[in-house]
Design a protein around this motif. Structure first.
Motif, PDB file in Angstrom:
ATOM      1  N   LEU A  17      81.267  61.366  21.592  1.00  0.00           N
ATOM      2  CA  LEU A  17      79.834  61.232  21.336  1.00  0.00           C
ATOM      3  C   LEU A  17      79.474  61.501  19.879  1.00  0.00           C
ATOM      4  N   ARG A  43      70.601  61.403  24.842  1.00  0.00           N
ATOM      5  CA  ARG A  43      70.688  61.050  26.267  1.00  0.00           C
ATOM      6  C   ARG A  43      71.819  60.042  26.449  1.00  0.00           C
ATOM      7  N   ARG A  44      72.518  60.192  27.565  1.00  0.00           N
ATOM      8  CA  ARG A  44      73.593  59.260  27.930  1.00  0.00           C
ATOM      9  C   ARG A  44      73.255  58.718  29.310  1.00  0.00           C
ATOM     10  N   ASN A  45      73.057  57.424  29.376  1.00  0.00           N
ATOM     11  CA  ASN A  45      72.690  56.764  30.637  1.00  0.00           C
ATOM     12  C   ASN A  45      71.477  57.435  31.284  1.00  0.00           C
ATOM     13  N   GLU A  49      72.762  64.714  27.409  1.00  0.00           N
ATOM     14  CA  GLU A  49      74.206  64.981  27.276  1.00  0.00           C
ATOM     15  C   GLU A  49      74.389  66.129  26.286  1.00  0.00           C
ATOM     16  N   VAL A  56      82.568  58.657  25.537  1.00  0.00           N
ATOM     17  CA  VAL A  56      81.636  57.554  25.767  1.00  0.00           C
ATOM     18  C   VAL A  56      82.471  56.290  25.976  1.00  0.00           C
ATOM     19  N   ASP A  60      78.315  52.596  28.779  1.00  0.00           N
ATOM     20  CA  ASP A  60      77.416  53.720  28.522  1.00  0.00           C
ATOM     21  C   ASP A  60      76.337  53.318  27.523  1.00  0.00           C
ATOM     22  N   ILE A  62      73.663  55.208  24.951  1.00  0.00           N
ATOM     23  CA  ILE A  62      73.289  56.454  24.298  1.00  0.00           C
ATOM     24  C   ILE A  62      71.919  56.258  23.662  1.00  0.00           C
TER      25      ILE A  62
END
Length: 77
Positions: A17, A43-45, A49, A56, A60, A62
Motif C-alpha cells: 500500500l 480506504r481499500r475497497n 485500511e 494490494v 483493489d 484505493i
C-alpha cells in the motif's frame, strides 16, 4: 473524483500500500505514506485500511484525498 489505473509490473502479484501511494504520486515520500495510512485516511475497497504494508492486488480500489486508484494486472501475464 479523479481516477487512476495502476498496472502492476509483469510478474508482480501485488504492491504494498505505501509503495502504491508513492508510485502514483499521492504522497511525497514513504514517511508521509505511512502517516496517512496510520491516521486512517486511506480506504481499500470502501473500508479504512490501517496496514501500511497491505498487499494490494489486481481488482483493489484505493481511495485517498479524492482520488481512486484501480490496480490492474500486467498485460504481459
Amino acid at each position: 473524483m479523479k481516477r487512476i489505473k495502476f498496472q502492476l509490473r509483469a510478474g508482480d502479484p501485488f504492491i504494498q500500500l505505501i509503495q502504491l501511494l508513492k508510485a502514483v504520486n499521492l504522497v511525497f515520500n514513504g514517511a508521509e505514506a505511512q502517516q496517512v495510512v496510520v491516521e486512517g485516511l486511506v480506504r481499500r475497497n470502501g473500508e479504512v485500511e490501517l496496514r501500511k504494508r497491505a498487499k494490494v492486488v489486481p481488482g483493489d480500489v484505493i481511495e485517498f484525498q479524492g482520488t481512486e486508484v484501480e490496480v490492474v494486472a500486467s498485460d504481459e501475464e
